[in-house]
Design a protein around this motif. Sequence first.
Motif, PDB file in Angstrom:
ATOM      1  N   SER A 146       0.860  -1.185   0.000  1.00 40.18           N
ATOM      2  CA  SER A 146       0.000   0.000   0.000  1.00 40.18           C
ATOM      3  C   SER A 146       0.890   1.227   0.000  1.00 40.18           C
TER       4      SER A 146
ATOM      5  N   ARG B 171      -4.341   6.738  -2.595  1.00 42.16           N
ATOM      6  CA  ARG B 171      -3.998   5.479  -1.939  1.00 42.16           C
ATOM      7  C   ARG B 171      -3.934   4.446  -3.046  1.00 42.16           C
TER       8      ARG B 171
ATOM      9  N   ALA C  71       3.381   1.981   3.209  1.00 48.76           N
ATOM     10  CA  ALA C  71       2.885   1.508   4.494  1.00 48.76           C
ATOM     11  C   ALA C  71       3.667   0.261   4.898  1.00 48.76           C
TER      12      ALA C  71
ATOM     13  N   GLU D  94       2.849  -1.354   7.941  1.00 52.81           N
ATOM     14  CA  GLU D  94       1.902  -2.200   8.653  1.00 52.81           C
ATOM     15  C   GLU D  94       0.549  -1.505   8.675  1.00 52.81           C
ATOM     16  N   LYS D  95      -0.511  -2.279   8.404  1.00 50.95           N
ATOM     17  CA  LYS D  95      -1.866  -1.748   8.514  1.00 50.95           C
ATOM     18  C   LYS D  95      -2.327  -1.996   9.950  1.00 50.95           C
TER      19      LYS D  95
ATOM     20  N   SER E 177      -8.132  -0.661   9.722  1.00 46.63           N
ATOM     21  CA  SER E 177      -8.801  -0.438   8.448  1.00 46.63           C
ATOM     22  C   SER E 177     -10.232  -0.911   8.609  1.00 46.63           C
TER      23      SER E 177
END
Length: 169
Positions: free
Chosen positions: A78, A121, A151, A153-154, A157
Amino acid sequence: MTDVAVQIPETSRRLDAIDRKILMVLQEDASLSVAEIGDRVGLSSTPCWKRIQRLEADGVILKRVALVDQNKIGLGISVFVSVESSDHSDAWLKKFAEAVSAMPEVMEFYRMAGDVDYMLRVVVADMQAYDIFYKKLISAVPLKNVTSRFAMEKIKSVTALPIPAVVAA
């Protein structure tokens, strides 16, 4: 703050507590039957279905979709892309918006206030795929600056919007 910035759209004034409950249920699981949704919000099937149809007709419910895990389909990267432009004409924006909107890697596209003009994004499989996307982006229209933030680490979300409670008039 201008009146336009704080104006509440007409549709949101007509949403009562049951409409809001329906929206919360559908945002969690749109595959539920009308009967199940009705049970959860305290309605029988027919009035529940009529409310759902009205919410769709009014544009409150935009569509029903399946959420796909981007990692499980090979789109593990991402990227948040900030774009600055020297040209702020309508013609430039139209060409830029058309070009970016046609790029399937772009999940979200915003015109911003502040130190950048646009924010995207983007999801891609790997760095090579991002490089191909980047080259496509910078060749679309003249750009002043493009900054990519990857990114690592997410952390959070969600897709469900926080439905505001009914405000007493």
